[in-house]
Scaffold this motif. Structure first.
Motif, PDB file in Angstrom:
ATOM      1  N   LYS A   1       0.841  -1.203   0.000  1.00 35.31           N
ATOM      2  CA  LYS A   1       0.000   0.000   0.000  1.00 35.31           C
ATOM      3  C   LYS A   1       0.874   1.250   0.000  1.00 35.31           C
ATOM      4  O   LYS A   1       0.584   2.239  -0.688  1.00 35.31           O
TER       5      LYS A   1
ATOM      6  N   TYR B   1       3.611  10.046  -9.497  1.00 37.10           N
ATOM      7  CA  TYR B   1       3.526   9.806 -10.937  1.00 37.10           C
ATOM      8  C   TYR B   1       2.102   9.808 -11.499  1.00 37.10           C
ATOM      9  O   TYR B   1       1.930   9.733 -12.713  1.00 37.10           O
ATOM     10  N   LYS B   2       1.108   9.881 -10.641  1.00 42.65           N
ATOM     11  CA  LYS B   2      -0.290   9.921 -11.066  1.00 42.65           C
ATOM     12  C   LYS B   2      -0.563   8.871 -12.154  1.00 42.65           C
ATOM     13  O   LYS B   2      -0.405   7.691 -11.916  1.00 42.65           O
ATOM     14  N   ASP B   3      -0.924   9.319 -13.364  1.00 41.99           N
ATOM     15  CA  ASP B   3      -1.255   8.366 -14.430  1.00 41.99           C
ATOM     16  C   ASP B   3      -0.038   7.991 -15.271  1.00 41.99           C
ATOM     17  O   ASP B   3      -0.181   7.358 -16.319  1.00 41.99           O
ATOM     18  N   GLN B   4       1.157   8.357 -14.821  1.00 48.49           N
ATOM     19  CA  GLN B   4       2.380   8.049 -15.571  1.00 48.49           C
ATOM     20  C   GLN B   4       3.098   6.819 -15.011  1.00 48.49           C
ATOM     21  O   GLN B   4       4.329   6.751 -15.034  1.00 48.49           O
ATOM     22  N   HIS B   5       2.333   5.875 -14.495  1.00 46.47           N
ATOM     23  CA  HIS B   5       2.959   4.656 -13.983  1.00 46.47           C
ATOM     24  C   HIS B   5       1.993   3.475 -14.121  1.00 46.47           C
ATOM     25  O   HIS B   5       0.790   3.656 -14.344  1.00 46.47           O
TER      26      HIS B   5
ATOM     27  N   THR C   1       2.186   1.703  -3.615  1.00 51.63           N
ATOM     28  CA  THR C   1       1.187   2.236  -4.547  1.00 51.63           C
ATOM     29  C   THR C   1       0.826   3.682  -4.217  1.00 51.63           C
ATOM     30  O   THR C   1       0.595   4.487  -5.128  1.00 51.63           O
ATOM     31  N   ASP C   2       0.802   4.024  -2.917  1.00 50.15           N
ATOM     32  CA  ASP C   2       0.508   5.411  -2.541  1.00 50.15           C
ATOM     33  C   ASP C   2       1.606   6.353  -3.028  1.00 50.15           C
ATOM     34  O   ASP C   2       1.325   7.463  -3.506  1.00 50.15           O
ATOM     35  N   GLN C   3       2.872   5.930  -2.908  1.00 49.27           N
ATOM     36  CA  GLN C   3       3.972   6.752  -3.398  1.00 49.27           C
ATOM     37  C   GLN C   3       3.878   6.948  -4.911  1.00 49.27           C
ATOM     38  O   GLN C   3       4.068   8.065  -5.415  1.00 49.27           O
ATOM     39  N   LEU C   4       3.574   5.885  -5.610  1.00 50.26           N
ATOM     40  CA  LEU C   4       3.455   5.973  -7.068  1.00 50.26           C
ATOM     41  C   LEU C   4       2.324   6.919  -7.475  1.00 50.26           C
ATOM     42  O   LEU C   4       2.480   7.730  -8.398  1.00 50.26           O
ATOM     43  N   ASN C   5       1.207   6.834  -6.776  1.00 56.31           N
ATOM     44  CA  ASN C   5       0.071   7.708  -7.094  1.00 56.31           C
ATOM     45  C   ASN C   5       0.374   9.169  -6.786  1.00 56.31           C
ATOM     46  O   ASN C   5      -0.059  10.074  -7.505  1.00 56.31           O
ATOM     47  N   LEU C   6       1.128   9.414  -5.710  1.00 61.13           N
ATOM     48  CA  LEU C   6       1.479  10.784  -5.341  1.00 61.13           C
ATOM     49  C   LEU C   6       2.454  11.412  -6.324  1.00 61.13           C
ATOM     50  O   LEU C   6       2.308  12.573  -6.706  1.00 61.13           O
TER      51      LEU C   6
END
Length: 367
Positions: free
Chosen positions: A330, A340-344, A333-338
């Protein structure tokens, strides 16, 4: 100071804003001249003075436009402030109109064309050239000064809006930073508990291994505490942390656990979120390889075009269809969403092999 290429592009863009309007106005004047000639029964052939006059309608304002541009370009560092910028523009307007008028008066004179329009102020009569300059300046000021004031108001509004946007972006960056710090500040308590138990059991039977485990654990904690408060680290540093973590776990599991890391050296210095890979390796051990006799984990990091691919595979039991993402994943995924938003891309798959896949899109293009 702008580069020559940027300066050239800017001055072209400045001229393009006005050239079409001026050409349109000159065309209307030209049509008016032709219309007057037709109404008076004169020849439609344009006289030289008509051609020069129509050309002046386009060229003299462009003298002003470019003079204003040069004044702004070179003078703004020395004349900050709204009022001073307005004065700078007016000075460029008057100088440009004056120079442009003098150039065309010289063209008229060189072609034997003389103007008999004079400005009379009481007993004082201005010369033809002075009369033309004053007339052009009057009309230019009549049109230009309201435009400048409107531009100043619009610019002030734009600056105020930009300042508010910057404040919101700054607040958002601070919020993202605090969230990332919170995500990266914790160490899995179960891992710490197991590690300390392993150290306690090794102290008497294998002191060297116990010491090695303590040193590795301290290195992991040093990285976790992040004294520099940095949210990103290089791929090389992340791989080192995976190796450090795996070294601790391998002391616990011995020959029952092996790890193979494949890294494209060319991307070793690319920045990624801290603790992006270690929680996934930890999850692979806890829910995968620890449940079988001989566990094997493979970490593959490579680039494909401008993307970076991370694949963490293990030979443990497949992910169940109703797998619930735990705290470690979790956090990832939270780091990625913060950041890179839709760039991952993040996915957990069982075919063609069991693995967690992460793709950071266009990260090399933006590095």
């Amino acid at each position: 100071m702008k580069s020559k290429a940027t300066f050239g592009k800017s001055i072209i863009e400045e001229n393009l804003q006005y050239i079409w309007v001026l050409l349109g106005f000159a065309t209307l004047v030209l049509l008016l001249v032709v219309g007057v000639s037709i109404s008076e029964g004169k020849s439609l052939a344009l006289k030289l003075d008509d051609i020069i006059f129509v050309a002046s309608i386009v060229v003299i304002p462009l003298f002003a436009v470019n003079t204003i541009f040069l004044f702004k370009h070179f003078g703004l560092p020395y004349f900050p402030g709204k009022r001073k910028v307005l004065i700078l523009k007016m000075a460029g307007l008057f100088l440009g109109i004056t120079v442009g008028t003098l150039v065309f008066e010289a063209i008229y004179t060189a072609n034997g064309i003389y103007d008999d329009d004079y400005i009379v102020l009481g007993s004082f009569t201005l010369s033809t050239t002075a009369s033309e300059v004053v007339s052009n300046l009057f009309f230019a000021a009549l049109v230009g000064i309201p435009i400048f004031i409107k531009q100043q108001v619009r610019q002030s509004s734009s600056l105020a809006l930009a300042a508010k946007v910057e404040e919101l972006e700054k607040a958002n960056r601070l919020n993202v930073k605090s969230q990332l710090e919170a995500l990266q500040a914790r160490v899995n308590p179960h891992f710490l508990y197991n590690s300390l138990n392993s150290i306690a059991s090794l102290i008497h039977i294998n002191p060297d291994q116990a010491e090695e485990m303590v040193l590795s654990l301290s290195e992991l904690f040093r990285y976790s505490l992040n004294s520099g408060n940095e949210q990103l680290s290089t791929i090389n540093e992340e791989i080192k942390m995976v190796e450090t973590y795996f070294g601790i776990e391998q002391i616990r599991f011995g020959d029952k656990l092996t790890c193979h890391i494949e890294l494209d050296k060319e991307i070793g210095q690319v920045l990624i979120p801290r603790f992006l890979l270690q929680p996934i390796v930890e999850n692979a051990i806890k829910h995968g390889t620890s449940k079988i006799g001989s566990g094997k984990i493979t970490v593959n990091v490579r680039k494909e075009e401008d993307n970076i691919h991370f694949e963490i595979a293990d030979n443990g039991p497949n992910f169940p269809n109703t797998f619930e993402v735990g705290y470690g994943l979790k956090c990832v995924t939270d780091q990625l969403n913060l950041l890179y938003k839709d760039q991952h891309l993040f996915e957990m798959v069982n075919t063609p092999k069991k693995q967690v896949k992460i793709v950071l899109k266009n990260i090399l293009n933006n590095a």
